[in-house]
Write a protein that holds these residues in place. Structure first.
Motif, PDB file in Angstrom:
ATOM      1  N   THR A  14       0.836  -1.207   0.000  1.00  0.00           N
ATOM      2  CA  THR A  14       0.000   0.000   0.000  1.00  0.00           C
ATOM      3  C   THR A  14       0.863   1.246   0.000  1.00  0.00           C
ATOM      4  OG1 THR A  14      -1.725  -1.184   1.207  1.00  0.00           O
ATOM      5  CG2 THR A  14      -1.819   1.209   1.238  1.00  0.00           C
ATOM      6  N   ARG A  15       1.899   1.245   0.822  1.00  0.00           N
ATOM      7  CA  ARG A  15       2.800   2.407   0.869  1.00  0.00           C
ATOM      8  C   ARG A  15       3.484   2.608  -0.478  1.00  0.00           C
ATOM      9  NH1 ARG A  15       8.063   2.912   1.623  1.00  0.00           N
ATOM     10  NH2 ARG A  15       8.339   0.770   2.302  1.00  0.00           N
ATOM     11  N   LEU A  74       0.885   4.057  -2.938  1.00  0.00           N
ATOM     12  CA  LEU A  74       0.455   5.410  -2.624  1.00  0.00           C
ATOM     13  C   LEU A  74       1.587   6.438  -2.690  1.00  0.00           C
ATOM     14  CD1 LEU A  74      -2.047   4.781   0.304  1.00  0.00           C
ATOM     15  CD2 LEU A  74      -2.559   5.297  -2.083  1.00  0.00           C
ATOM     16  N   VAL A 101      -5.046   4.208  -8.888  1.00  0.00           N
ATOM     17  CA  VAL A 101      -4.597   5.057  -7.779  1.00  0.00           C
ATOM     18  C   VAL A 101      -3.677   6.158  -8.289  1.00  0.00           C
ATOM     19  CG1 VAL A 101      -3.165   5.072  -5.690  1.00  0.00           C
ATOM     20  CG2 VAL A 101      -4.923   3.333  -5.977  1.00  0.00           C
ATOM     21  N   ALA A 129      -4.333  10.111  -8.090  1.00  0.00           N
ATOM     22  CA  ALA A 129      -3.353  10.985  -7.436  1.00  0.00           C
ATOM     23  C   ALA A 129      -2.939  12.118  -8.375  1.00  0.00           C
ATOM     24  CB  ALA A 129      -2.130  10.178  -7.008  1.00  0.00           C
TER      25      ALA A 129
END
Length: 166
Positions: A43-44, A47, A78, A82
């Motif tokens: 996830t890190r 993101l 994602v 972003a």
């Protein structure tokens, strides 16, 4: 293993095979399998801005994405969201919602995109306009935290002193 060699004519019992295997494998190094990355790490990586990732993280993300096509699709959605968020391109939000709603293999992303349509005008304005209420939200959050720290003893006068003295 015992069942296989028994079918081939091995006369002894299970215990002798177990003892032999434990004797021969004891003390020998077992092959080390690589641990898959944790969900938090992946996830890190997804993101984070790609330029902010270290080379090792970038390689691990590439390996994780190669093993899971759904994760690759999620990472693309994602990253495009972003980009819309950081470049204040709220006019592209409806395109993104359509693309994210079309993904059948990612139901959570589809639900997120559908929930954005509930208040599409406000979300589009938040992603388009340069004005933000984050500073004010921070002050409100800080005042609420001060009040919670005092466990209900925060009369207005005491709270005013604490806020004004800080």
């Amino acid at each position: 293993m015992w069942e296989e060699i028994k079918e081939q004519g091995y006369p002894r019992g299970y215990a002798s095979v177990r003892d032999y295997v434990s004797r021969t494998l004891r003390g020998k190094p077992q092959p080390v399998s690589l641990r898959p990355p944790s969900a938090r790490a992946v996830t890190r990586w997804i993101l984070s801005h790609p330029d902010a990732l270290s080379e090792g993280d970038r390689l691990q993300l590439k390996a994780a994405l190669a093993n899971c096509p759904e994760l690759t699709a999620l990472a693309e959605h994602v990253r495009s969201f972003a980009h819309i968020l950081t470049h204040l391109q709220g006019d592209r939000l409806s395109e993104w919602i359509e693309a994210a709603s079309a993904t059948t293999e990612l139901p959570s992303l589809r639900h997120f995109a559908q929930h954005l349509t509930r208040d599409l005008d406000a979300v589009t304005a938040g992603l388009s306009l340069p004005w933000k209420s984050g500073v004010m939200e921070g002050h409100v959050n800080r005042i609420k935290m001060l009040k919670r720290q005092m466990f209900g003893r925060a009369r207005f006068e005491l709270l005013r002193k604490r806020v004004l003295l800080a």
